[in-house]
Design an enzyme around this catalytic site. Structure first.
Site, PDB file in Angstrom:
ATOM      1  N   CYS A 150      38.949  36.383  36.356  1.00 19.97           N
ATOM      2  CA  CYS A 150      37.504  36.580  36.188  1.00 19.97           C
ATOM      3  C   CYS A 150      37.172  37.838  35.399  1.00 19.97           C
ATOM      4  O   CYS A 150      36.098  37.933  34.801  1.00 19.97           O
ATOM      5  CB  CYS A 150      36.824  36.661  37.550  1.00 19.97           C
ATOM      6  N   HIS A 178      29.309  31.028  36.532  1.00 22.95           N
ATOM      7  CA  HIS A 178      30.375  32.004  36.249  1.00 22.95           C
ATOM      8  C   HIS A 178      31.457  31.358  35.382  1.00 22.95           C
ATOM      9  O   HIS A 178      32.453  30.853  35.902  1.00 22.95           O
ATOM     10  CB  HIS A 178      30.940  32.478  37.592  1.00 22.95           C
ATOM     11  N   CYS A 224      35.132  41.245  40.653  1.00 21.06           N
ATOM     12  CA  CYS A 224      36.432  40.964  41.256  1.00 21.06           C
ATOM     13  C   CYS A 224      37.196  39.987  40.377  1.00 21.06           C
ATOM     14  O   CYS A 224      36.608  39.212  39.618  1.00 21.06           O
ATOM     15  CB  CYS A 224      36.272  40.397  42.655  1.00 21.06           C
TER      16      CYS A 224
END
Length: 411
Positions: free
Chosen positions: A92, A367, A397
Site C-alpha cells: 500500500c 484504495h 500502513c
C-alpha cells in the site's frame, strides 16, 4: 544538497474495482497509467526527453500488471524513449515510496526531473491470482514461524480488540469519511488534480469518483455483517493453519472481536496518479512553477503480525527528522485502509480530528493500492492551497508491518 520541488499532481477518478461493474475495469493497467503520465506532461508542457526517470508503484505485479509498468506506461503515453522507467512494490505504501525516491534522487543531485506515482487495477486481481493471496503462501514455513502474517482485515480486527476500540467508533469514523468525501465532491475540491479517463477510441469512461456512497447512515453501517469472521478461519495449508491461528501464535490469549466490514474498510477500486518533481535549477530554467517542496521522507517498520501499526511511529520519525511536532502540521492524510488504522492514529497522537483527512478517505473513495500514496499527496497539496495552509504529512500502513511518510511544505 538540492531541494526537491513538487510541480504538479494529477490523478484519475477511482472506479469500482470489479469486472462488469467498474467503469475502468475493462482497461489495461498500462493504458490507465499512461493516462496520468500523458496528462502530467501536457499540463506542464514537458519535454519528456528530459525526464530522468519514471518511478512507478504497482503492488500486485501479476498478469496484466506484471512487468515494468512504469516504463511501458510511459512509452504508451508517448514519452521520449530516452526517459527511463522502473516499477516497485511496497504494498500500500508504493505511491508514497515512488515520490520519496524521486525526491531523494533529485536532492542527491542524481536527477533533475522525475515523474513518480502509481497504478493499481484491483479489478485484475481475480484473473491474476484466482483465490490466492500473498499472505496465504505456506512455502516459506520458516518465515511464517518467526513472523506470522495474517489477512489484513483480521489484523485490523485484532488491533481494534487489543486497543479496546469499539465498532461504533469505527462506524462513526466511516460515516464522517463518507460525509466529508460527499462535501468535497460537491464543492469541487478534487477538481485541480482530477483528470477524465478516455478509452482508446475516445469514449469517456469516467470523470468523477465512482465508489462513494453519500447515502450512508449509521443505521446502514450498523446493519452490515463483519467481513472477516469467516475469513479468519479459512484453512491455508495442509495442516489446517488459519489466519486466526497466525495471529494467535503471537497473541495466544486474544479473543478477536470482528468489527470491520465493507462500510468501515477501504474500497476495492482502480486508479492511477502521477507526481511531477523537479530540481529548483531545472524548474527555473524551464518556467515550471513549484507548488511545494519535500521537507523529509522516512520509512518505518513495525510488528508484521499486527501489520497495520507503523503509521504513528513513521509520522513521529518524519517529524523528528524535520525538527517538527504534530502542532506544526496544518493537515494530515492517513490512508483509511481500515477504520482502526485512522482511529488508532488519532488516539495515539491526540491531533485535532478536523485536520486529518478533511476530504474523506479510502473508506469512502477507495484504495487503489500502488497509486493511493501519490493520490493522497495530491489531495493534501490541493487542500493546503485551498485553505491557504502551509505544511502537511502523508502516511499509510503497508503489508509486512511497514509505513512510509512524507512531509511537504507549500512554496
Amino acid at each position: 544538497m538540492s531541494e526537491a520541488w513538487i510541480i504538479d499532481v494529477c490523478r484519475t477518478p477511482r472506479g469500482v474495482g470489479k469486472v462488469g461493474k467498474g467503469a475502468l475495469a475493462g482497461m489495461h493497467p498500462q493504458q490507465l497509467g499512461a493516462t496520468v503520465l500523458k496528462a502530467i506532461a501536457e499540463r506542464n508542457s514537458l519535454d519528456t526527453a528530459d525526464v530522468d526517470d519514471v518511478i512507478w508503484g504497482t503492488s500486485m505485479q501479476l498478469g496484466a500488471q506484471g512487468g515494468d509498468l512504469g516504463r511501458m506506461a510511459a512509452l504508451d503515453a508517448g514519452y521520449d524513449y530516452k526517459s527511463s522507467g522502473m516499477t516497485l512494490d511496497r504494498y500500500c505504501g508504493s505511491g508514497i515510496t515512488t515520490t520519496n525516491l524521486g525526491a531523494a534522487t533529485i536532492m542527491a543531485g542524481f536527477a533533475d526531473l522525475v515523474v513518480a506515482g502509481g497504478t493499481e487495477m484491483m479489478s485484475t486481481y481475480a484473473a491474476a491470482m484466482g483465490s490466492r493471496s500473498p499472505f496465504m503462501d505456506s512455502g516459506n514455513t520458516r518465515l511464517r514461524a518467526n513472523h506470522p502474517q495474517s489477512n489484513q482485515g483480521v489484523c485490523a480486527d485484532a488491533i481494534a480488540t487489543l486497543e479496546n476500540i469499539p465498532r461504533r467508533a469505527l462506524d462513526e469514523l466511516a460515516l464522517v469519511s463518507q460525509q466529508r468525501a460527499a462535501r468535497a465532491i460537491e464543492e469541487g475540491r478534487f477538481s485541480k488534480s482530477l483528470i477524465p479517463v478516455y478509452d482508446v477510441d475516445g469514449t469517456l469512461l469516467l470523470d468523477t469518483e465512482e465508489f462513494p456512497r453519500p447515502q450512508t447512515t449509521m443505521e446502514s453501517l450498523e446493519s452490515l455483517a463483519p467481513s472477516f469472521a469467516g475469513i479468519a478461519d479459512i484453512a491455508l495449508d495442509e495442516n489446517g493453519t488459519t489466519f486466526r491461528q497466525l495471529i494467535l501464535q503471537k497473541f495466544p490469549d486474544l479473543e478477536i472481536e470482528h468489527v470491520h466490514h465493507a462500510g468501515n474498510s477501504s474500497g476495492v477500486v482502480d486508479g492511477a496518479a502521477a507526481v511531477l518533481l523537479a530540481s529548483p535549477e531545472y524548474a527555473k530554467a524551464h518556467g515550471l512553477t513549484p507548488r511545494a517542496r519535500v521537507v523529509t521522507s522516512v520509512n518505518m517498520g513495525d510488528d508484521p503480525t499486527l501489520m497495520l501499526n507503523a503509521p504513528v511511529p513513521a509520522a513521529r520519525k518524519a517529524l523528528a527528522k524535520a525538527n517538527m511536532t504534530f502542532d506544526d502540521l496544518d493537515l494530515i492524510e492517513i490512508n483509511e485502509a481500515f477504520a482502526v488504522v485512522t482511529e488508532k492514529f488519532l488516539r495515539d497522537t491526540d491531533v485535532d480530528r478536523e485536520k486529518v483527512n478533511p476530504n474523506g478517505g479510502a473508506m469512502a473513495l477507495g484504495h487503489p493500492i500502488g497509486a493511493t500514496g501519490a493520490i493522497l499527496i495530491g489531495t493534501l497539496l490541493d487542500e493546503l492551497e485551498r485553505t491557504d495552509k502551509q505544511v502537511g504529512l502523508v502516511t499509510m500502513c503497508a503489508a509486512g508491518g511497514m509505513a512510509p511518510a512524507v512531509i511537504i511544505e507549500r512554496i
